[in-house]
Motif scaffolding. Structure first.
Motif, PDB file in Angstrom:
ATOM      1  N   ASN A   9       0.876  -1.169   0.000  1.00 33.96           N
ATOM      2  CA  ASN A   9       0.000   0.000   0.000  1.00 33.96           C
ATOM      3  C   ASN A   9       0.909   1.213   0.000  1.00 33.96           C
ATOM      4  O   ASN A   9       1.546   1.533   1.013  1.00 33.96           O
ATOM      5  N   GLN A  35      -1.363  -0.799  -3.831  1.00 29.60           N
ATOM      6  CA  GLN A  35      -2.712  -0.378  -3.457  1.00 29.60           C
ATOM      7  C   GLN A  35      -2.685   1.085  -3.017  1.00 29.60           C
ATOM      8  O   GLN A  35      -1.651   1.627  -2.676  1.00 29.60           O
ATOM      9  N   TYR A 113      -7.707  -3.997  -2.522  1.00 31.80           N
ATOM     10  CA  TYR A 113      -7.644  -2.949  -1.505  1.00 31.80           C
ATOM     11  C   TYR A 113      -9.024  -2.882  -0.838  1.00 31.80           C
ATOM     12  O   TYR A 113      -9.959  -2.285  -1.360  1.00 31.80           O
TER      13      TYR A 113
END
Length: 271
Positions: A9, A35, A113
Motif C-alpha cells: 500500500n 494499493q 484494496y
C-alpha cells in the motif's frame, strides 16, 4: 524458477514514486502489486516504471482515492477487475501471467484494496464500516462462486484486517478498534478458509510470533513504540503454498523519507 511478488500500500504512487523506484532497484521483485495509488489512469507513472525494468503494467485508478496496480517484469496475458458493493471504486485488479513467464505461466494474481472502514465499528451509524462488511461478504460470495484458489493463484493486498491475536500489538486493547474487531476478523478468516486460500505468512511464521505490516502515522516514534498491525496479506492457492519459501516484510521502508504507513510484503516462491 524463483518467483517474487510484493504487495505494498503505497499511499499515493506519484508522491512516493522515488520510494517505489528505490525498492525496485534494491529488491527487484518479479511483480509489484500496489494499493491506494490515488492516481487517475492518465496520470499513472508508467514511463518511469518501464525505465526501471518493468515493462508490463496494469492499473485501475481514480482521482484522489483508492486505486490498484500491477507492475511486472513478467509478461501479462490478460487483465480483469471486479467491482464490489455496486461501486466502481478501483479496489481490485487481477492479471494472468503470460506464456513467456516460464513456470509461472497461467498464474492468476489478484490485487485487493479492502475498505478501511472508518473509525466507529458499528455499521448502523458508520456507513464506511457497513461498506467494509458488505465488501468482505461479497468477497466471500466470489470465493464460493468462482473458486479462485482451485487453480494456481495468488491473492495479495491491503485487506485492512488484522485477523489473528498476534497480528496486532495488543489483542485486548484493539478488540473494539476497526481492523481487529471480531466481526471483521471472523469475516476475513471465514472467506479465506471457505475459498481454500493459505495465509502464507502465518503458515511459515505461526502464532504466537508477532507480525506487523503497518504502523500509524499518529505515532511520532513508530519504531520504538512498535504498535503495529498486520493489514497486508499474501494468500496462496493450496498447490502453490508448498513452493513458498519466505514472506518478508521490509520494515525499514516505513522509516524512509516521506514513507507510506505500510511496509512492502514480499513472497518468494521456488517453482
Amino acid at each position: 524458477m524463483r518467483l517474487t511478488i510484493t504487495s505494498w500500500n503505497i499511499n499515493s504512487v506519484r508522491l512516493r514514486l522515488p520510494l517505489v523506484l528505490r525498492f525496485l532497484a534494491e529488491h527487484g521483485p518479479d511483480v509489484l502489486c500496489l494499493q491506494e495509488t490515488k492516481c487517475p489512469d492518465d496520470k499513472f507513472p508508467s514511463s518511469e516504471l518501464r525505465k526501471a525494468g518493468y515493462p508490463h503494467i496494469q492499473f485501475l485508478g481514480q482521482k484522489g482515492y483508492h486505486g490498484v496496480a500491477v507492475v511486472s517484469r513478467l509478461p501479462i496475458e490478460t487483465t480483469r477487475s471486479m467491482s464490489f458493493c455496486g461501486k466502481g471504486d478501483a479496489r481490485h485488479i487481477a492479471v494472468t501471467l503470460g506464456r513467456e513467464a516460464g513456470a509461472a505461466a497461467g498464474f492468476v494474481i489478484h490485487n485487493f484494496y479492502v475498505p478501511a472502514g472508518g473509525d466507529v465499528p458499528d455499521p448502523a451509524v458508520n456507513d464506511k464500516f457497513a461498506h467494509k462488511l458488505a465488501f468482505l461478504e461479497e468477497m466471500r460470495a466470489w470465493g464460493g462462486r468462482d473458486r479462485p484458489a482451485a487453480a494456481p493463484a495468488i491473492l495479495v493486498g491491503d485487506l485492512n484486517v488484522a485477523p489473528l491475536e498476534h497480528d496486532v500489538w495488543s489483542h485486548k486493547q484493539l478488540l473494539d478498534v476497526v481492523s481487529h474487531t471480531p466481526v471483521e476478523t471472523e469475516a476475513l478468516e471465514t472467506l479465506r478458509q471457505e475459498a481454500g486460500w493459505a495465509d502464507a505468512a502465518r503458515v511459515l511464521t505461526p502464532e504466537p510470533e508477532k507480525i506487523y505490516t503497518w504502523w500509524s502515522y499518529r505515532s511520532p516514534d513508530w519504531a520504538k513504540a512498535n504498535k503495529g498491525r498486520r493489514l497486508d496479506h499474501v494468500w496462496l492457492s493450496p498447490d502453490l503454498m508448498g513452493t513458498c519459501r519466505e514472506v518478508a516484510i521490509l520494515e525499514a521502508a516505513r522509516g524512509w523519507e516521506r514513507p507510506s504507513d505500510h511496509a512492502p510484503v514480499t513472497a518468494r516462491l521456488e517453482l
